[in-house]
Structures are given as structure tokens and as C-alpha cells.
Design an enzyme around this catalytic site. Sequence first.
Site, PDB file in Angstrom:
ATOM      1  N   ARG A 108       3.889   5.434   0.581  1.00  0.00           N
ATOM      2  CA  ARG A 108       5.277   5.856   0.396  1.00  0.00           C
ATOM      3  C   ARG A 108       5.324   7.167  -0.375  1.00  0.00           C
ATOM      4  NH1 ARG A 108       5.134   0.307  -0.436  1.00  0.00           N
ATOM      5  NH2 ARG A 108       6.352  -0.908   1.061  1.00  0.00           N
TER       6      ARG A 108
ATOM      7  N   LYS B 206       6.758  -1.097  -4.400  1.00  0.00           N
ATOM      8  CA  LYS B 206       8.029  -1.679  -3.962  1.00  0.00           C
ATOM      9  C   LYS B 206       7.963  -3.198  -3.937  1.00  0.00           C
ATOM     10  CE  LYS B 206      11.266  -1.654  -0.080  1.00  0.00           C
ATOM     11  NZ  LYS B 206      11.555  -1.073   1.265  1.00  0.00           N
TER      12      LYS B 206
ATOM     13  N   HIS C  50       8.741   9.991   4.659  1.00  0.00           N
ATOM     14  CA  HIS C  50       8.434   8.572   4.860  1.00  0.00           C
ATOM     15  C   HIS C  50       7.938   8.304   6.278  1.00  0.00           C
ATOM     16  CE1 HIS C  50       8.948   4.194   4.613  1.00  0.00           C
ATOM     17  NE2 HIS C  50       9.084   4.343   3.319  1.00  0.00           N
TER      18      HIS C  50
ATOM     19  N   ARG D 277       4.280   7.209   7.564  1.00  0.00           N
ATOM     20  CA  ARG D 277       3.870   5.794   7.599  1.00  0.00           C
ATOM     21  C   ARG D 277       4.101   5.203   8.988  1.00  0.00           C
ATOM     22  NH1 ARG D 277       3.411   2.815   3.057  1.00  0.00           N
ATOM     23  NH2 ARG D 277       4.847   1.153   3.668  1.00  0.00           N
TER      24      ARG D 277
ATOM     25  N   HIS E  64       2.590  -3.795   3.077  1.00  0.00           N
ATOM     26  CA  HIS E  64       3.648  -4.718   3.488  1.00  0.00           C
ATOM     27  C   HIS E  64       3.236  -6.139   3.113  1.00  0.00           C
ATOM     28  CE1 HIS E  64       5.303  -1.796   6.769  1.00  0.00           C
ATOM     29  NE2 HIS E  64       5.682  -1.480   5.540  1.00  0.00           N
TER      30      HIS E  64
ATOM     31  N   TYR F  88      -2.109 -18.083   4.245  1.00  0.00           N
ATOM     32  CA  TYR F  88      -3.376 -18.063   4.974  1.00  0.00           C
ATOM     33  C   TYR F  88      -3.909 -16.648   5.177  1.00  0.00           C
ATOM     34  CZ  TYR F  88      -2.940 -23.015   6.004  1.00  0.00           C
ATOM     35  OH  TYR F  88      -2.854 -24.380   5.890  1.00  0.00           O
TER      36      TYR F  88
END
Length: 403
Positions: free
Chosen positions: A247, A274, A337, A340, A364, A374
Site C-alpha cells: 500500500r 490496515k 494504489h 497492487r 489480505h 486452515y
Amino acid sequence: MRTPTMPLSDIKIRNLKSGDKAYKVSDFEGLFILIKVSGAKSWRFKYRIDGKEKLLVIGDYPAVTLAKARLARDAAKALLANCVDPNEAKQEDRRIRLEANGQTFEKISDAFLAKQRKEGKSAATLSKTEYHLKLANQDFGRRPITEITAPMILKTLRKVEAKGNYETAHRLRARIGSVFRYAVASGIAEADPTYALRDALIRPTRVHRAAIIDPTALGQLLAQIDDFKGQATTRIGLKLLAILAQRPGEIRNAVWSEFDLQERVWSIPAAKMKMRRDHNVPLPDQAIALLDELKLMNNKSEYLFPSLRTWTRPMSENTLNAALRRLGYSGEEMTAHGFRASFSTLANESGLWNPDAIERALAHVEKNEVRRAYARGEHWEERVKLADWWADQLSGFVRAIDV
């Protein structure tokens, strides 16, 4: 209504009994006592101001005696003589008392911000929260939080909407609501009035940040960045955005202590992220070379990209986007941005990499809690290879332009 021929006395008041309906008994000069069905007795003062008839609630008998009620009436009449509404004066007195007790919106919002700082919220989050609460405080910061209503808040939100800032209006409502919920949890307020405003605001149109996902077009942009005539640090910042796919705020606020060039890793603490999780970024050869170049330019600041005005602060959040505009790319074509999205799209389309590794490279967090449980691995080894592959891809895009 029962009206005595003489002013009231304590004996008369004590002998007044409740009935099937509430009724009032006058004293004189607008003062009367209301006898409720429950038997409770309440002092009221009837007056007129600006041609309108109004009532001032003085208090309940016997806590407020006849003598005190008459003094309160006389004080109200003195205010009226100076064109001051007694009810407004009463509310202002209450505001002053509550402000002294720290129960205004502004003071509670300050306490809420202090709590967020202790929780380690990122500098970006705190800055945005402070900005939004400043807008609210300008309109009703000095009011006791218990007196702030949904229409008052909506009036503030409408001013933001009138400028076309629909997303800001929604975020402002959310931040005001956070302060109210903090007040409710603290036993200061009873409810959050912003809940009633959920459907009162214009819904903003969701616009994805512009990004270039065509390899040729991306190569052309990177070639232009190489020839950028502005600050050398800005050029390096854009190149690192493209290579590392982090970012813009994380790049802009990066400090040298987070980098281990020997181990080839950038370790970003949770407080800056974030999603509030530590994040490690592998550094390919191209990134190491840029960092070495940057190190030669910067021997004072802890920041990789210090402000031009003072090396104790990072560069402005608008610097990187402004550089793209100087290169001729509008906000509808490319944003800081957007690098990304370029990485995510082209890495996924290659079919070479585990989608989970790509998502972890972007920091993320899996929304599905079961799946997240998992997927605890960081996919580090694959992410190192992915970082090298992506940096090589970008170099290849630029070489293809030169052919």
C-alpha cells in the site's frame, strides 16, 4: 382546572389530592403547580416570548418548596425582561455543568481517541478519525452528548453531502457512532442516534482504484518512471510501489529500522498495517538496488522517504499520485494504489502461483474464519520466488518497450 382566589400556601399544597386527570392550581404571575394522576406535584411557570406561550419546568414539590418556586419564577421573569428565554438559559446552564463534568461530545471523542491510541491504531487510522471528529466537533462538540439528536447529526452530514463527498459523509456517520457507542459502554449515554441515519444518506458509487493491467501499457509507465524528472526519491518510491505491491501508505511511512537488507526482508509492524497484523515482504534484487541508491541520498531521516520540508516526517500522501499526474496519467488511468491491482491481476493470470500466496503478499486476510484457520502458513518460500518473478516481469515489460 381549579383556581384558588388566593395565592398558594404550603398547607393548601399539601392538601391537594390527585384525581382521575392531571390538573393545575395557580399561584400568581404565571406560576402554578401541576397535580399528576400519580399524586406527584410539579412546579411550572407559564410565560410568553416572541409572541409564543411556553412553559418552564421548575421542579417537583416538596423538594422544591413554594418559596424556592417563587424565586425561580422571579429569576425567569428577570431573564424575560432582558429578552432571554428561561428555557434556553436553563439548557445552557446544564450544558456548562455537563461540560465541567467532561460529558460533552468533544471530551468523550477525545477519550475515544486516547483509547484508540492505547490500542495501537495506525497513524493513518488515527489521522482520519481525528479529521472526521473535528468536523463533528465544529457543529456540536460542546453539547452534552445526551442532548445530541439524530437530526442534529444529520444536519452536519448534509453539509458534507452538499459538497458531493458522499463517502466522507458515510465515514463521518460511522465515526460519530463509534463515539456514541463508547459513551454507551461508559454509562454516559443510553443510545447511538446514528443508527437511525443508516438509510438517510446518499449511497456513494463504489469506484475501484484505477490500475494498468496490460503488460505493454505497464511497461510504458515504468519506462516513463525511469525518466521521471522530479525528485529522485519520488522516482524510487514509484518503482518500489510497482515491485513490492504494498500500500502507498506503507511505502510512504517505511523506516530504515524495518529493513534487513542482508536477510532481504522488510518487516512491517502490525500497528502500521490496515489489517492489524505483522507483515513481512521479501526483497528481490531490484528492490535491494533501489534501497541502496536511496540510502546514499538519505543519511539523516529514519524515513526512507522524508518530507522535503523536514526529515522528521514522511513525504506527503499526495506525492506519489501527483507524480503519476505529472507523467500524464489521470486518476481514471492509474493511481499509486493501482500497482497492487496490477500485481494481483497479472500474477493470478499467470497460473504459476498459489492464490493464497498472492493474497498473503498483498497482506489480505481471509474473510472466511474456517478457511483462515486452515491457512495459517505465510507461504514464505513461494512468496520469495513470487517476488523475484514479479520484479523480473516488470523489468521484462520495460525491455519490451525498448525493442
